[in-house]
Design a protein around this motif. Structure first.
Motif, PDB file in Angstrom:
ATOM      1  N   LEU A  27       8.433  47.048  60.569  1.00 48.90           N
ATOM      2  CA  LEU A  27       7.311  47.975  60.495  1.00 48.90           C
ATOM      3  C   LEU A  27       6.292  47.704  61.603  1.00 48.90           C
ATOM      4  N   LEU A  28       5.981  46.443  61.866  1.00 40.60           N
ATOM      5  CA  LEU A  28       5.005  46.115  62.906  1.00 40.60           C
ATOM      6  C   LEU A  28       5.535  46.456  64.296  1.00 40.60           C
ATOM      7  N   ALA A  29       6.820  46.235  64.520  1.00 36.36           N
ATOM      8  CA  ALA A  29       7.396  46.590  65.823  1.00 36.36           C
ATOM      9  C   ALA A  29       7.309  48.099  66.047  1.00 36.36           C
ATOM     10  N   TRP A  30       7.588  48.865  65.010  1.00 35.74           N
ATOM     11  CA  TRP A  30       7.464  50.335  65.104  1.00 35.74           C
ATOM     12  C   TRP A  30       6.012  50.733  65.370  1.00 35.74           C
ATOM     13  N   TYR A  31       5.090  50.109  64.654  1.00 35.80           N
ATOM     14  CA  TYR A  31       3.675  50.431  64.815  1.00 35.80           C
ATOM     15  C   TYR A  31       3.199  50.144  66.234  1.00 35.80           C
ATOM     16  N   ASP A  32       3.626  49.042  66.792  1.00 32.69           N
ATOM     17  CA  ASP A  32       3.223  48.711  68.159  1.00 32.69           C
ATOM     18  C   ASP A  32       3.721  49.757  69.158  1.00 32.69           C
ATOM     19  N   ARG A  33       4.880  50.332  68.871  1.00 32.09           N
ATOM     20  CA  ARG A  33       5.432  51.353  69.772  1.00 32.09           C
ATOM     21  C   ARG A  33       4.831  52.736  69.545  1.00 32.09           C
ATOM     22  N   CYS A  34       4.548  53.071  68.306  1.00 30.76           N
ATOM     23  CA  CYS A  34       4.305  54.478  67.951  1.00 30.76           C
ATOM     24  C   CYS A  34       2.928  54.785  67.392  1.00 30.76           C
ATOM     25  N   LYS A  35       2.061  53.828  67.248  1.00 33.46           N
ATOM     26  CA  LYS A  35       0.780  54.101  66.584  1.00 33.46           C
ATOM     27  C   LYS A  35      -0.029  55.134  67.355  1.00 33.46           C
ATOM     28  N   ARG A  36      -0.763  55.921  66.590  1.00 35.55           N
ATOM     29  CA  ARG A  36      -1.633  56.933  67.183  1.00 35.55           C
ATOM     30  C   ARG A  36      -2.889  56.277  67.754  1.00 35.55           C
ATOM     31  N   ASP A  37      -3.460  56.937  68.742  1.00 39.58           N
ATOM     32  CA  ASP A  37      -4.681  56.435  69.380  1.00 39.58           C
ATOM     33  C   ASP A  37      -5.867  56.996  68.613  1.00 39.58           C
ATOM     34  N   LEU A  38      -6.397  56.231  67.681  1.00 35.60           N
ATOM     35  CA  LEU A  38      -7.503  56.675  66.842  1.00 35.60           C
ATOM     36  C   LEU A  38      -8.756  55.868  67.187  1.00 35.60           C
ATOM     37  N   PRO A  39      -9.919  56.513  67.209  1.00 38.48           N
ATOM     38  CA  PRO A  39     -11.133  55.859  67.720  1.00 38.48           C
ATOM     39  C   PRO A  39     -11.490  54.560  67.007  1.00 38.48           C
ATOM     40  N   TRP A  40     -11.395  54.540  65.667  1.00 37.46           N
ATOM     41  CA  TRP A  40     -11.819  53.334  64.974  1.00 37.46           C
ATOM     42  C   TRP A  40     -10.847  52.173  65.207  1.00 37.46           C
ATOM     43  N   ARG A  41      -9.596  52.496  65.570  1.00 36.43           N
ATOM     44  CA  ARG A  41      -8.664  51.421  65.889  1.00 36.43           C
ATOM     45  C   ARG A  41      -9.077  50.714  67.174  1.00 36.43           C
ATOM     46  N   ALA A  42      -9.480  51.511  68.159  1.00 37.62           N
ATOM     47  CA  ALA A  42      -9.942  50.918  69.409  1.00 37.62           C
ATOM     48  C   ALA A  42     -11.190  50.078  69.166  1.00 37.62           C
ATOM     49  N   GLU A 220      13.936  58.628  61.436  1.00 38.27           N
ATOM     50  CA  GLU A 220      13.031  57.893  62.325  1.00 38.27           C
ATOM     51  C   GLU A 220      12.344  56.727  61.630  1.00 38.27           C
ATOM     52  N   CYS A 221      12.649  56.525  60.367  1.00 39.06           N
ATOM     53  CA  CYS A 221      11.925  55.504  59.598  1.00 39.06           C
ATOM     54  C   CYS A 221      12.387  54.107  59.992  1.00 39.06           C
ATOM     55  N   PRO A 222      11.457  53.223  60.345  1.00 42.62           N
ATOM     56  CA  PRO A 222      11.843  51.869  60.773  1.00 42.62           C
ATOM     57  C   PRO A 222      12.248  50.969  59.616  1.00 42.62           C
ATOM     58  N   VAL A 223      11.967  51.379  58.385  1.00 42.64           N
ATOM     59  CA  VAL A 223      12.266  50.502  57.244  1.00 42.64           C
ATOM     60  C   VAL A 223      13.211  51.181  56.259  1.00 42.64           C
ATOM     61  N   LYS A 224      13.995  52.158  56.728  1.00 38.53           N
ATOM     62  CA  LYS A 224      14.861  52.884  55.788  1.00 38.53           C
ATOM     63  C   LYS A 224      15.907  51.978  55.146  1.00 38.53           C
ATOM     64  N   GLN A 225      16.294  50.926  55.844  1.00 37.72           N
ATOM     65  CA  GLN A 225      17.287  50.008  55.258  1.00 37.72           C
ATOM     66  C   GLN A 225      16.749  49.286  54.032  1.00 37.72           C
ATOM     67  N   HIS A 226      15.436  49.293  53.869  1.00 37.22           N
ATOM     68  CA  HIS A 226      14.808  48.651  52.712  1.00 37.22           C
ATOM     69  C   HIS A 226      14.412  49.678  51.649  1.00 37.22           C
ATOM     70  N   CYS A 227      14.777  50.933  51.866  1.00 32.30           N
ATOM     71  CA  CYS A 227      14.303  52.025  50.998  1.00 32.30           C
ATOM     72  C   CYS A 227      15.362  52.352  49.955  1.00 32.30           C
ATOM     73  N   GLN A 228      15.039  52.098  48.688  1.00 31.05           N
ATOM     74  CA  GLN A 228      15.987  52.367  47.607  1.00 31.05           C
ATOM     75  C   GLN A 228      16.282  53.869  47.489  1.00 31.05           C
ATOM     76  N   ALA A 229      15.282  54.713  47.702  1.00 31.13           N
ATOM     77  CA  ALA A 229      15.514  56.154  47.604  1.00 31.13           C
ATOM     78  C   ALA A 229      16.469  56.624  48.707  1.00 31.13           C
ATOM     79  N   TRP A 230      16.286  56.126  49.924  1.00 30.41           N
ATOM     80  CA  TRP A 230      17.173  56.505  51.034  1.00 30.41           C
ATOM     81  C   TRP A 230      18.593  56.009  50.782  1.00 30.41           C
TER      82      TRP A 230
END
Length: 470
Positions: A27-42, A220-230
């Motif tokens: 999840l963190l690796a995906w976030y580092d690649r794909c996170k949106r540029d939001l003002p409060w994050r900066a 596109e989900c980075p954690v689908k392998q951990h998803c019981q529903a998937w």
């Protein structure tokens, strides 16, 4: 004492440390690649002042669902904190039209408490934030503590609820206190100890952009392998494929956890629907229909000193719906009240304001305006009354004032009242045209909830402008 309820089966939990570690990393690796540029994050990443980081995250949480342009609320929070001379009225004017009106008031209360009682220092833990600051609940406290101060504590909002319910096939009512408590336990187990703020934002980001309510992007989900529903969907697809080729394998394990009366499984009468796939979760609980209300509202108009029309607005009580905002004189009505009785009741209400008789027949019907609040379907029955000569108002009833149209739109008035004024202006234009309008007809089409108001659209620059000194 009754025995404690048995813990839910392992299928609904994150009990394998290796799986938890793998999920965090993916999840963190995906976030580092794909996170949106939001003002409060900066701001959270670059602001050296720990208090300012905390202030910004308070405002971000307060702005959730209001549609405020990115970054506006953090600036509003900082403005309130550094300029405590702002009155509640000024805060309401900045907040008007955003909904969730009590948030602006609590935001200011919290700012004042930080400055006056906490020596300007934001509390640093989720426990202290929730205990010491008005209006800071469990989610806001967790978000501030993890994102701004690095505390390893989880967060649970609507996006996180959806992600966790799908990851672990939680089909019980996700709004019930017992299920919410389970989800918080899961969030606290999952949160990455070295990057808690990033992990919590990643989990929320996943729900906002990938694991969305409808048509989730499971590919596109980075954690689908951990998803019981998937996994269940994939097993059903494999089973259907084998059956198509005439080679039915053993029936796959696609049942729920298999424990009777499991507190986290879907109710027995609402089994898995293969056509829904992962969107079986979270289960949607039928919402209560909104309460229906009718309110008589009168646009009282007089000519100002320069000949321009002025309107009387009065302030609502300091608690309850639209607390502290301004409106035209209004009166709740019983359902199915006859028009004649509506007029009489509104005339009596106005008479109390003005201290002189008001003829019910003198009230001109304008139309009906509908406004949908989250829990109320409100119909405003709009009348107008033009006043000649000086009128002495009774300020003992509630604060009141005369305003021009421009002042009205810059005051702390709700979107519903802007609709009412728009209906009045439209009727006035129609009356002044060569073709006269028709008399009132019951059931005539009312102005809808989605209509726009004629008020000034506040720009981000104007929203953030610092208040001028009195």
């Amino acid at each position: 004492a009754p025995p404690a309820p048995a813990p839910p089966p392992a299928r609904h939990l994150f009990s394998d440390p290796a799986e938890v570690e793998a999920l965090r990393g993916s999840l963190l690796a995906w976030y580092d690649r794909c996170k949106r540029d939001l003002p409060w994050r900066a701001l959270a990443a670059t602001e050296p002042d720990a208090n300012r980081r905390g202030y910004a995250e308070v405002a971000n949480a307060a702005g959730s669902g209001t549609g405020v342009p990115g970054g506006a609320l953090p600036a509003l929070w900082l403005s309130i904190n550094t300029r405590l001379c702002l009155s509640e009225q000024e805060v309401n004017e900045l907040w008007a039209g955003l909904g969730y009106y009590s948030r602006g008031k609590r935001l200011q209360e919290a700012a004042r408490k930080v400055v006056s009682e906490l020596a300007g220092q934001m509390p640093r833990t989720a426990e202290d934030l929730q205990k010491l600051l008005p209006g800071v609940g469990r989610y806001t406290a967790g978000a501030i503590a993890s994102i701004s101060y690095g505390q390893a504590t989880g967060v649970v909002d609507g996006n996180v609820i959806r992600v966790l319910c799908r990851l672990r096939c939680i089909g019980a009512d996700s709004s019930s206190p017992s299920v919410i408590d389970r989800l918080w336990d899961m969030a606290n187990v999952l949160v990455d100890r070295s990057r808690p703020g990033d992990f919590n934002q990643a989990l929320m980001e996943l729900g906002a952009t990938v694991c969305v309510p409808k048509a989730p992007l499971c590919g596109e989900c980075p954690v689908k392998q951990h998803c019981q529903a998937w996994r269940r969907v994939e097993k059903e697809l494999a089973f259907a494929s084998q059956k198509l080729f005439g080679k039915p394998p053993p029936v796959p394990d696609v049942e729920d956890c298999g424990v009777g009366d499991c507190p986290l499984c879907p109710p027995a009468m609402e089994p898995w629907d293969s056509s829904l796939g992962v969107t079986n979760f979270p289960r949607k609980v039928a919402k209560k229909p909104p309460r229906t209300m009718r309110t008589a509202t009168c646009v009282l108009e007089q000519r100002g000193c320069h000949g321009a029309p002025e309107y009387l607005i009065v302030q609502r009580p300091s608690s309850g719906l639209l607390a502290g905002l301004w409106e035209f004189p209004s009166l709740p009505l019983a359902q199915d009240l006859q028009e004649e009785k509506e007029r009489e009741k509104l005339a009596d209400h106005l008479q109390a304001w003005m201290g002189q008789p008001v003829a019910a027949k003198g009230l001109q019907f304008i139309g009906e305006v509908i406004h949908i609040f989250s829990h109320i379907h409100q119909t405003y029955v709009v009348y107008s009354l033009h006043l000649d000569g000086d009128v002495t108002l009774n300020p003992a009833l509630s604060p009141c004032r005369w305003v021009t149209e421009e002042e009205f739109h810059s005051s702390a008035v709700s979107t519903a009242m802007k609709k009412v004024l728009k209906a009045h202006e439209k009727h006035r234009r129609k009356e002044s045209s060569p073709v006269k309008g028709s008399k009132r007809k019951r059931g005539a089409k009312a102005q809808g909830a989605g209509s726009t108001c004629p008020g000034i659209q506040l720009s981000l620059r104007a929203f953030l402008r610092a208040p001028t000194a009195p």
